[in-house]
Design a protein around this motif. Sequence first.
Motif, PDB file in Angstrom:
ATOM      1  N   ILE A 159       0.835  -1.206   0.000  1.00 35.79           N
ATOM      2  CA  ILE A 159       0.000   0.000   0.000  1.00 35.79           C
ATOM      3  C   ILE A 159       0.870   1.255   0.000  1.00 35.79           C
ATOM      4  O   ILE A 159       0.593   2.226  -0.709  1.00 35.79           O
ATOM      5  N   CYS A 169      -3.349  -0.726  -7.060  1.00 39.65           N
ATOM      6  CA  CYS A 169      -2.843  -2.072  -6.796  1.00 39.65           C
ATOM      7  C   CYS A 169      -3.971  -3.079  -6.974  1.00 39.65           C
ATOM      8  O   CYS A 169      -5.089  -2.849  -6.490  1.00 39.65           O
ATOM      9  N   TYR A 182      -8.462  -7.945   3.260  1.00 39.13           N
ATOM     10  CA  TYR A 182      -8.065  -6.924   2.292  1.00 39.13           C
ATOM     11  C   TYR A 182      -9.003  -5.714   2.344  1.00 39.13           C
ATOM     12  O   TYR A 182      -8.559  -4.571   2.184  1.00 39.13           O
ATOM     13  N   LYS A 183     -10.288  -5.958   2.577  1.00 44.39           N
ATOM     14  CA  LYS A 183     -11.221  -4.833   2.717  1.00 44.39           C
ATOM     15  C   LYS A 183     -10.839  -3.980   3.925  1.00 44.39           C
ATOM     16  O   LYS A 183     -10.898  -2.746   3.863  1.00 44.39           O
ATOM     17  N   PHE A 187      -8.768  -2.242   0.441  1.00 41.37           N
ATOM     18  CA  PHE A 187      -9.096  -2.769  -0.880  1.00 41.37           C
ATOM     19  C   PHE A 187     -10.609  -2.900  -1.024  1.00 41.37           C
ATOM     20  O   PHE A 187     -11.337  -3.001  -0.034  1.00 41.37           O
ATOM     21  N   SER A 188     -11.072  -2.919  -2.248  1.00 39.75           N
ATOM     22  CA  SER A 188     -12.483  -3.161  -2.522  1.00 39.75           C
ATOM     23  C   SER A 188     -12.614  -4.176  -3.650  1.00 39.75           C
ATOM     24  O   SER A 188     -11.722  -4.313  -4.492  1.00 39.75           O
ATOM     25  N   MET A 205      -9.693  -7.653  -6.541  1.00 39.97           N
ATOM     26  CA  MET A 205      -9.760  -6.548  -5.583  1.00 39.97           C
ATOM     27  C   MET A 205      -8.755  -5.465  -5.951  1.00 39.97           C
ATOM     28  O   MET A 205      -7.718  -5.727  -6.561  1.00 39.97           O
ATOM     29  N   ILE A 206      -9.095  -4.246  -5.559  1.00 40.24           N
ATOM     30  CA  ILE A 206      -8.272  -3.100  -5.950  1.00 40.24           C
ATOM     31  C   ILE A 206      -8.089  -2.144  -4.781  1.00 40.24           C
ATOM     32  O   ILE A 206      -8.984  -1.976  -3.945  1.00 40.24           O
ATOM     33  N   TYR A 207      -6.908  -1.572  -4.720  1.00 40.83           N
ATOM     34  CA  TYR A 207      -6.632  -0.447  -3.829  1.00 40.83           C
ATOM     35  C   TYR A 207      -6.283   0.723  -4.736  1.00 40.83           C
ATOM     36  O   TYR A 207      -5.257   0.700  -5.415  1.00 40.83           O
TER      37      TYR A 207
END
Length: 222
Positions: A159, A169, A182-183, A187-188, A205-207
Amino acid sequence: MYDYLLPLQKRHLKRASEILTESFIDNPMFVYFFSEPKNRRKILSMTFPIVIQVLQSNGRLFVTSDHVEGLFCVSQHGEKTKIGKLLNAAFTCAIRIPQFLIHLSLIEFLRKASRLQPANSTLAKYKMRFDNFLLVDSVCVDPAHRHKGHMTKMMKAAIEETKKRKTFCLLQTETMKNVRIYKHLGFSVVEEVRFDHIPFSTFVMIYDPYGITDKMKKNQPE
């Protein structure tokens, strides 16, 4: 960013392969491919040394300490593959093919793998549209050292790099437990890829702290 982690070294390889095997032995994807536990363990123990070499050809692997409580890989999409390391991985794979064939039904494996193609195509969309974002792969913690903050320590390093590069990411996981972790870290889920007749989903998932992919995420199907 990675000051409190160690780059993977030769002295870590045996332990790293063992931890990958123990961490992913019950992963839904590997259970799907190799349903018999004893056979699955043999295949994974042969596979992960090669996986490590492949990951090193495309990215950087880090371990939590010389005890290797956990490890993960961070790669930057757009960077050149390290050809020498990739060739080493290919050579190792060629040597081990006879061992694999003893434990592996190749036709059945390829048939099952073809069903999972939609998950790979999701990442391909981002790779085609964006340059220089981060990919996190093979995040694992030794079962004996879980719940001690090792995964959080590794993911926070990724991160921090994401923020420093002012990018985003991506990662994939097949377990709801990891989705929740991760949430919690920011992240989502941008897509849950479901498969017919397969008892698990792949979560992409993405950050994205800078909203780089917001327009693309809005076009994702519900």
